[in-house]
Scaffold this motif. Sequence first.
Motif, PDB file in Angstrom:
ATOM      1  N   GLY A  40      77.820  70.084  35.598  1.00 11.49           N
ATOM      2  CA  GLY A  40      77.319  68.850  36.177  1.00 11.49           C
ATOM      3  C   GLY A  40      76.037  68.386  35.524  1.00 11.49           C
ATOM      4  N   ARG A  41      75.148  69.319  35.173  1.00  8.03           N
ATOM      5  CA  ARG A  41      73.894  68.932  34.510  1.00  8.03           C
ATOM      6  C   ARG A  41      74.176  68.328  33.135  1.00  8.03           C
ATOM      7  NH1 ARG A  41      72.223  73.790  36.934  1.00  8.03           N
ATOM      8  NH2 ARG A  41      72.414  74.979  35.002  1.00  8.03           N
ATOM      9  N   TYR A  42      75.137  68.890  32.420  1.00  9.09           N
ATOM     10  CA  TYR A  42      75.519  68.333  31.120  1.00  9.09           C
ATOM     11  C   TYR A  42      76.091  66.922  31.279  1.00  9.09           C
ATOM     12  CZ  TYR A  42      74.788  72.388  28.092  1.00  9.09           C
ATOM     13  OH  TYR A  42      74.214  73.384  27.339  1.00  9.09           O
ATOM     14  N   LEU A  43      76.968  66.741  32.265  1.00  8.95           N
ATOM     15  CA  LEU A  43      77.574  65.431  32.479  1.00  8.95           C
ATOM     16  C   LEU A  43      76.524  64.398  32.875  1.00  8.95           C
ATOM     17  CD1 LEU A  43      80.847  66.446  34.370  1.00  8.95           C
ATOM     18  CD2 LEU A  43      80.640  65.669  32.000  1.00  8.95           C
ATOM     19  N   ALA A  44      75.548  64.817  33.699  1.00  5.73           N
ATOM     20  CA  ALA A  44      74.480  63.894  34.091  1.00  5.73           C
ATOM     21  C   ALA A  44      73.645  63.481  32.874  1.00  5.73           C
ATOM     22  CB  ALA A  44      73.604  64.542  35.161  1.00  5.73           C
ATOM     23  N   GLU A  45      73.401  64.405  31.957  1.00 11.09           N
ATOM     24  CA  GLU A  45      72.634  64.078  30.756  1.00 11.09           C
ATOM     25  C   GLU A  45      73.420  63.130  29.847  1.00 11.09           C
ATOM     26  OE1 GLU A  45      69.467  63.943  28.157  1.00 11.09           O
ATOM     27  OE2 GLU A  45      69.590  64.700  30.221  1.00 11.09           O
ATOM     28  N   ILE A  46      74.737  63.344  29.725  1.00 13.37           N
ATOM     29  CA  ILE A  46      75.569  62.432  28.931  1.00 13.37           C
ATOM     30  C   ILE A  46      75.565  61.043  29.556  1.00 13.37           C
ATOM     31  CG2 ILE A  46      77.957  61.963  28.229  1.00 13.37           C
ATOM     32  CD1 ILE A  46      78.336  64.968  27.913  1.00 13.37           C
ATOM     33  N   GLU A  47      75.608  60.995  30.902  1.00 17.53           N
ATOM     34  CA  GLU A  47      75.533  59.711  31.595  1.00 17.53           C
ATOM     35  C   GLU A  47      74.205  59.020  31.310  1.00 17.53           C
ATOM     36  OE1 GLU A  47      76.526  56.555  34.236  1.00 17.53           O
ATOM     37  OE2 GLU A  47      77.766  58.118  33.295  1.00 17.53           O
ATOM     38  N   SER A  48      73.112  59.803  31.245  1.00 20.33           N
ATOM     39  CA  SER A  48      71.792  59.223  30.975  1.00 20.33           C
ATOM     40  C   SER A  48      71.722  58.631  29.570  1.00 20.33           C
ATOM     41  CB  SER A  48      70.703  60.289  31.140  1.00 20.33           C
ATOM     42  OG  SER A  48      70.618  60.729  32.482  1.00 20.33           O
ATOM     43  N   ARG A  49      72.261  59.332  28.605  1.00 20.81           N
ATOM     44  CA  ARG A  49      72.173  58.874  27.212  1.00 20.81           C
ATOM     45  C   ARG A  49      73.193  57.793  26.889  1.00 20.81           C
ATOM     46  NH1 ARG A  49      71.174  64.286  23.511  1.00 20.81           N
ATOM     47  NH2 ARG A  49      69.693  65.323  24.904  1.00 20.81           N
ATOM     48  N   GLY A  50      74.313  57.760  27.647  1.00 21.20           N
ATOM     49  CA  GLY A  50      75.333  56.747  27.420  1.00 21.20           C
ATOM     50  C   GLY A  50      76.491  57.290  26.617  1.00 21.20           C
TER      51      GLY A  50
END
Length: 419
Positions: A40-50
Amino acid sequence: MSETFLPELPQELWRAGKLELAHGVLQFLQMMRIASAGLGRYLAEIESRGAKDLYGYGSTAAWFADVAGLSRGEAGPIVSQAIALNPTRALDDTEVPAVAPATGAAAAEGAIGSERIKQILEILARIPPDVSVEDRECAEKTLADLARDAGPRQVSKLGDNLLAWLDPDGNEPKDPEPKQPSREVTLERRKDGFWTLNGLLDDELGARTAAALEAYAAPRPIDESGQADIRTKAERQGDAWAELLDLAIACPDQPGTNGYRTLVHVTIGLEELKTGLGNACVDFVGTMTAREARMAACDCLMLPIVLSAAGEPLDVGRLKRFVTPAQRRALNIRDRGCAFPGCHRRPRNCHAHHIDHWADGGPTDLRNLVLLCGFHHRLIHHGDWQVRMAADGLPEFIPPQYLDPLRRPRRNTLHRATA
């Protein structure tokens, strides 16, 4: 990816003892939850960067669906949950706080899984938008703390209490108009000792009966004993019927009982009663095991008639052995329900259990009594859990070694948390 973090698997599981099996399940369960939180932390970071900038996809859910071999409908909730538990960043690089940070912290420790997370997020989504940030954060932390040690029913009940406090407005249900009653019930004893119950109920009574059975026949949540409910629906309804009879028999206005739970006479040998081995005679028409008689005698569902080896009646039950209505009221106030850790059952669904059984010389007083529902009453009599009275006068339970190698005492805090 390396797999050295996984617990070591015995080559032949059938050789493993019950402690090794239980610890293995707990280790893998915690590792799965921690891994899910890390994902989930990885997915949230990908969401942040786009995802569009990183991989050319229109959304993180679309990219994750392709990577994980999922449908968009399956990937979407996973990404949404990850964003809700972890902080992200907006287009101007300002931080967007997590919706449920306390829940995210518990998930990162492996204390809760995706189902409890989903339940907490659904409760938070029902909080009105005009509620203050401080109250919302307090409600989320309270839910996350409870979810570490409780099951879905307890979390749902706490959620209802929090929502009622944060948003007290609501529509009151209206009672339907009752129909003219037309009812028939027959009860016959078969040759094998079982009884056949048949009936014909009108619509109104049928609905009430169905509601009562449904309320008491719900599958038991997995509590700290770790035992799942494997009963069929028919078996659960049979146990529910027994609970409803217990409630009726314990009513102070019940003819012939005066509030005591005495129902039938049970004849049993003194040695059988002490050891729990052998059989007892029920009202001279049936039998039950001595272990069942020993458990039932805790709360006097029956009047014990104890015989010597020669068949001489040694005792026909004395009132001082029974839990009196006054003692029962005091127990209800002290324990507020089943005292077993994590159990939600209220006082009306509980038996009064003798910590030191009266057959072994245990007295019938508050220091030797504890409220237990039927399931946990059987668990204490036949399982590896133990109960004792602590120095402060409240009951505490010692778990089996496979749940806690140190066997640290536990208490039920649910009744006080939601009272």
